[in-house]
Design an enzyme around this catalytic site. Structure first.
Site, mmCIF file in Angstrom:
data_model
loop_
_atom_site.group_PDB
_atom_site.id
_atom_site.type_symbol
_atom_site.label_atom_id
_atom_site.label_comp_id
_atom_site.label_asym_id
_atom_site.label_seq_id
_atom_site.Cartn_x
_atom_site.Cartn_y
_atom_site.Cartn_z
ATOM 1 N NE ARG A 76 -4.098 -1.547 2.202
ATOM 2 C CZ ARG A 76 -5.205 -1.877 3.077
ATOM 3 N NH1 ARG A 76 -4.675 -1.507 4.358
ATOM 4 N NH2 ARG A 76 -5.909 -2.711 3.169
ATOM 5 C CG ASP B 73 -12.272 -9.610 -1.852
ATOM 6 O OD1 ASP B 73 -13.080 -8.800 -1.435
ATOM 7 O OD2 ASP B 73 -11.255 -9.566 -1.373
ATOM 8 C CE1 TYR C 164 -5.689 -23.227 -4.784
ATOM 9 C CE2 TYR C 164 -3.964 -21.633 -3.273
ATOM 10 C CZ TYR C 164 -5.287 -22.318 -3.084
ATOM 11 O OH TYR C 164 -6.422 -23.092 -2.680
ATOM 12 C CD GLU D 218 -5.406 -7.332 -4.930
ATOM 13 O OE1 GLU D 218 -6.141 -8.248 -4.359
ATOM 14 O OE2 GLU D 218 -5.676 -5.639 -3.937
ATOM 15 C CB CYS E 189 -18.674 -2.535 12.298
ATOM 16 S SG CYS E 189 -18.872 -2.958 10.339
ATOM 17 C CB CYS F 112 -17.642 -7.497 7.991
ATOM 18 S SG CYS F 112 -19.124 -8.365 8.108
ATOM 19 C CE1 TYR G 113 -10.915 -7.773 -5.095
ATOM 20 C CE2 TYR G 113 -9.083 -9.585 -5.725
ATOM 21 C CZ TYR G 113 -9.501 -8.821 -4.842
ATOM 22 O OH TYR G 113 -9.120 -8.303 -3.756
HETATM 23 S S1 SF4 Z 1 -22.098 -4.519 11.733
HETATM 24 FE FE1 SF4 Z 1 -20.376 -4.489 10.859
HETATM 25 S S2 SF4 Z 1 -19.228 -5.951 11.105
HETATM 26 FE FE2 SF4 Z 1 -21.425 -6.755 11.904
HETATM 27 S S3 SF4 Z 1 -22.286 -7.734 10.414
HETATM 28 FE FE3 SF4 Z 1 -22.520 -5.499 9.345
HETATM 29 S S4 SF4 Z 1 -21.043 -4.793 8.387
HETATM 30 FE FE4 SF4 Z 1 -20.270 -6.885 9.636
#
Ligand code: SF4
Length: 346
Positions: free
Chosen positions: A28, A141, A85, A40, A206, A195, A123
């Site tokens: 990055r 992805d 792979y 990637e 989140c 997530c 992707y």
């Molecule tokens: S709140 Fe955020 S971390 Fe929780 S399931 Fe939903 S998107 Fe995923």
């Protein structure tokens, strides 16, 4: 709120979150297409932490498209050894050669040309197009599919091509001009560190928690829905770790097509042989075994196949019928896939 109302909220939620929470990763540091491309491809099916040393080593030996195009294939495989792979490594080099031939050594900056390169699917093309060239091209992805699946409580399996297509189209419509690359990375990053795929998602931190249907309905563990997977084919193999008196190892090269094409391997045959059968088979293949040291049982999982392997380690007299290689030469110059290498490391 309907799905079409939720998509437009993503950039305003994710961009500020990403600027505060993005991990510092070697790939990055800039938006150079070669760097993004290599990272990637390496990151497919492999964890970030595992990729870091491979990425750094690869770029230090092959720092640009031209050096990759001109490298001996064996060097590319060697740099890839352990990532698995191997067709990805072969495609990297084919694509680099195509860039040299067709695009004057400059990475193409439009989707059709990027997609024309071997080993680059929608992707990876989306990731390169958005991160390097600021094009509004989503890179969908597993991380992105999971986030969207939970956000919207999608009941359709996310691995269905039609679902992926629909998510891609919906995201394409809300890509923020001038922030395309950051938006791509923010979606991926949320899926990678908040997530998460295994275990409980960290909904309490989140940025989408107040609009996420799965969280608000306390059903995060029900998503993403996936279609049932076909069982992997299982194969039994007897592998021969044949050492001569100088501790050199017998190897041979695989055919240039099919699984692990063109790589090196330990001699092996179908089925699980007992000790006497293995000694007889070793003689048949041209070895002259003088002692059988041990028997090791291991399995190795490929995408569609599982190998159940029984490996016999034997000391042999030198013979011209087999290629025996010093361990240090094997280490530095021959690409021996993990499926076989594991028997040398125990
Ligand atoms: S709140 Fe955020 S971390 Fe929780 S399931 Fe939903 S998107 Fe995923």
């Amino acid at each position: 709120m309907s799905s079409s109302d939720l998509y437009p909220l993503l950039p305003e939620r994710l961009l500020p979150w990403f600027s505060r929470n993005a991990r510092e990763l070697p790939w990055r540091r800039d938006h150079e297409p070669y760097h993004v491309w290599i990272s990637e491809i390496m990151l497919q099916q492999t964890r970030v932490e595992a990729v870091k040393p491979y990425y750094i080593r690869f770029l230090s030996e092959l720092p640009d498209i031209s050096s990759l195009a001109n490298a001996p294939e064996e060097q590319v495989f060697k740099l890839w050894e352990g990532l698995g792979y191997y067709s990805r490594a072969r495609n990297l080099q084919r694509a680099a050669r195509m860039i040299m031939d067709r695009f004057d050594g400059v990475f193409p900056n439009q989707m059709p040309e990027i997609l024309s390169l071997p080993g680059i699917g929608p992707y990876t093309a989306g990731a390169i197009a958005s991160i390097c060239f600021e094009l509004p091209e989503p890179a969908v992805d597993g991380n992105v599919l999971r986030v969207i699946s939970r956000l919207l409580c999608l009941e359709d399996p996310v691995d269905a091509p039609s679902v992926r297509k629909e998510i891609t189209e919906s995201l394409r419509r809300i890509y923020p001009a001038g922030k395309c690359g950051t938006f791509t990375q923010s979606l991926m990053e949320l899926g990678a560190i908040v997530c998460v795929p295994n275990g409980t998602p960290a909904c309490s931190i989140c940025p989408l928690a107040d609009i996420c249907k799965a969280f608000l309905e306390n059903r995060t563990e029900q998503y993403p829905v996936r279609s049932e997977k076909k069982a992997r084919r299982e194969e039994n193999l007897t592998v021969f770790l044949l050492r001569d008196q100088n501790d050199r190892i017998a190897v041979s090269q695989r055919p240039d097509h099919g699984l692990l094409a063109g790589l090196w391997e330990l001699p092996h045959m179908d089925g699980l042989l007992n000790e006497q059968e293995a000694l007889d088979a070793a003689r048949d293949m041209g070895a002259a075994p003088v002692s059988l040291i041990r028997c090791m049982n291991r399995s190795h999982v490929f995408t569609h196949i599982i190998w159940h392997m029984r490996c016999y380690e034997m000391i042999c007299e030198s013979t011209d019928n087999l290629l025996f290689v010093n361990r240090d030469v094997l280490e530095t110059r021959y690409s021996l896939p993990t499926a076989f290498r594991q028997f040398l490391e125990t």
